[in-house]
Scaffold this motif. Structure first.
Motif, short mmCIF file in Angstrom:
data_model
loop_
_atom_site.label_atom_id
_atom_site.label_comp_id
_atom_site.label_asym_id
_atom_site.label_seq_id
_atom_site.Cartn_x
_atom_site.Cartn_y
_atom_site.Cartn_z
N VAL A 154 64.85 77.95 28.43
CA VAL A 154 65.36 78.48 29.81
C VAL A 154 65.97 79.80 29.67
O VAL A 154 66.06 80.42 30.42
N LEU A 155 66.36 79.70 28.44
CA LEU A 155 67.56 80.90 28.30
C LEU A 155 66.80 82.37 28.50
O LEU A 155 65.81 82.83 27.83
N GLY A 156 67.13 83.29 29.40
CA GLY A 156 66.60 84.64 29.65
C GLY A 156 65.27 84.49 30.56
O GLY A 156 64.86 85.60 31.10
N LYS A 157 65.06 83.25 30.84
CA LYS A 157 63.78 83.23 31.60
C LYS A 157 63.89 83.59 33.24
O LYS A 157 65.22 83.10 33.81
N LYS A 158 63.06 84.11 33.81
CA LYS A 158 63.36 84.53 35.07
C LYS A 158 62.56 83.79 36.14
O LYS A 158 62.92 83.74 37.41
N LYS A 159 61.57 82.96 35.65
CA LYS A 159 61.02 82.21 36.63
C LYS A 159 60.39 81.00 35.75
O LYS A 159 59.95 80.94 34.63
N ILE A 160 59.87 79.92 36.51
CA ILE A 160 59.36 78.68 36.24
C ILE A 160 57.52 78.89 36.22
O ILE A 160 57.19 78.91 37.36
N ASP A 161 56.89 79.02 35.28
CA ASP A 161 55.64 79.28 35.21
C ASP A 161 54.86 78.24 34.26
O ASP A 161 55.51 77.32 33.58
N ASP A 162 53.64 78.16 34.03
CA ASP A 162 52.75 77.09 33.38
C ASP A 162 53.04 77.35 31.99
O ASP A 162 53.05 76.21 31.39
N ASP A 163 53.43 78.35 31.46
CA ASP A 163 53.65 78.56 30.06
C ASP A 163 54.99 77.73 29.77
O ASP A 163 55.16 77.09 28.62
N ASP A 180 62.87 76.80 41.77
CA ASP A 180 62.55 78.28 41.16
C ASP A 180 63.43 78.73 39.99
O ASP A 180 63.00 79.80 39.28
N ASP A 181 64.51 78.26 39.79
CA ASP A 181 65.52 78.80 38.95
C ASP A 181 65.47 78.11 37.48
O ASP A 181 65.56 76.90 37.60
N PRO A 182 64.73 78.78 36.53
CA PRO A 182 64.82 78.08 35.29
C PRO A 182 66.11 77.29 34.99
O PRO A 182 65.93 76.36 34.12
N ASP A 183 67.30 77.96 35.14
CA ASP A 183 68.46 77.38 34.93
C ASP A 183 68.64 75.91 35.66
O ASP A 183 69.53 75.29 34.94
#
Length: 366
Positions: free
Chosen positions: A90-99, A135-138
């Motif tokens: 999740v580091l640096g990710k902005k959204k939770i998507d399928d990938d 919605d927040d990857p963190d």
């Protein structure tokens, strides 16, 4: 020169005053003095009791904190292999998507949580994302922590020794999982609670197993009922129940052979032992405890399924959590098998086996 010597016939002031008192007053004074002495004695005993209780509470707290520290240390490899990978994902990710969710699913599966359990966790996460509750990857790690705690909490169930006397615990599991050491640690715990414990060496297929149980039994301060190596395990069980009844034993723990779940004849022998126990003591065994080795990962789940088909397992003790990266298997065991988790072990010491606590485990893991 003898003027300072006390006249033996001369009476003290108290004695003279006492002679002048009525008999009832003197008796009343004696009773008051005695009552005062009793009260002082009660106060001293109460203070001693309070001191002992405080010392016991402090020792218990220190042991608990020590065990939690060992649990955290023991789960370090699992934590790095699972939680560490989630952090990097999740580091640096902005959204939770399928990938991201596909990668998360792979992390869960490779962390020995198990395919079925991993799919369940991902489905829960997807549902929360769909409802826009996540919605927040963190916050993914927090979500996983909550879901894993929910799964484990459902199977958190300490072993309760009922009024049945003796309370019979039948211990099963394959060779090498730590059955004998777990038995000794359980016995040590029961004795600390003031219970009498008797051990039965029903693993007669290996002479070393009998000797090992005797050594650990001596450390725990428990007698061991045994026969010669190669004798009938059921005969050992029969004698141990007779001995437990005659001696008024509180807890009887029966060690069994390290049966490979693929060996039909050995599993049939286990069924025979259970029949003998039930015949000699209706309602027993009161607990069929399966010992699983955390280092075996997914194999532990397979073993549990096989044993449960034969023996109707009532509880699980997961050993060797220290030093393995496969501690996540406990989540899969809880989700797939729905068998109560009784104990976890993180070392060889007598105090390294504790009742399973879901909250403490999840906190140590994350």
């Amino acid at each position: 020169m003898l003027w300072f010597k006390k006249d033996k016939n001369k009476k003290s002031k108290e004695e003279r005053e006492g002679e002048g008192k009525p008999e009832e007053e003197r008796e009343l004074q004696d009773l008051e003095d005695q009552e005062s002495e009793w009260k002082q004695q009660e106060r001293r005993e109460r203070e001693q009791h309070e001191s002992k209780r405080e010392n016991h509470k402090r020792e218990k707290k220190e042991k608990k904190e020590g065990f939690l520290n060992r649990l955290r240390k023991g789960l370090s490899k699992t934590r790095e292999g699972f939680v560490g990978k989630v952090d990097r994902l999740v580091l640096g990710k902005k959204k939770i998507d399928d990938d991201l969710l596909e990668e998360l699913e792979e992390i869960l599966i490779t962390s020995d949580i198990g395919v079925e359990t991993a799919i369940k966790l991902i489905e829960d996460v997807r549902e929360k994302v769909k409802r826009k509750e996540l919605d927040d990857p963190d916050l993914l790690k927090v979500c996983l922590q909550e879901k894993i705690l929910e799964i484990l909490k459902g199977q958190e169930s300490p072993l309760e020794i009922m009024d049945s006397r003796p309370f019979v615990i039948l211990v099963v599991g394959v060779n090498g999982v730590g059955k004998t050491t777990t038995i000794a640690k359980m016995a040590n715990g029961f004795k600390a609670e003031g219970k009498s414990v008797l051990l039965a060496a029903a693993d007669t297929f290996r002479a070393a197993a009998i000797e090992q149980l005797e050594i650990w039994g001596e450390r725990a301060g428990c007698k061991v009922i045994k026969h010669q190596s190669g004798s009938d395990p059921s005969a050992v069980v029969f004698d141990s129940i007779k001995a437990a009844k005659a001696r008024g034993i509180d807890v009887l723990i029966i060690d069994t052979a390290g049966r490979l779940h693929t060996k039909v004849n050995l599993m049939e022998e286990l069924k025979k032992i259970q029949r003998i126990v039930g015949r000699e003591l209706p309602g027993a065994p009161h607990e069929v405890l399966l010992i699983l080795d955390a280092t075996t990962g997914q194999n532990a789940i397979s073993q549990a399924k096989q044993f449960n088909e034969t023996s109707n397992i009532t509880g699980i003790a997961l050993t060797k959590l220290d030093g393995t990266a496969k501690g996540g298997v406990i989540v899969g065991i809880s989700h797939e098998l729905k068998i109560p988790l009784r104990y976890v072990g993180v070392g060889e010491g007598m105090d390294d086996l504790r009742e399973f606590n879901a909250k403490a485990f999840v906190e140590a893991l994350f």
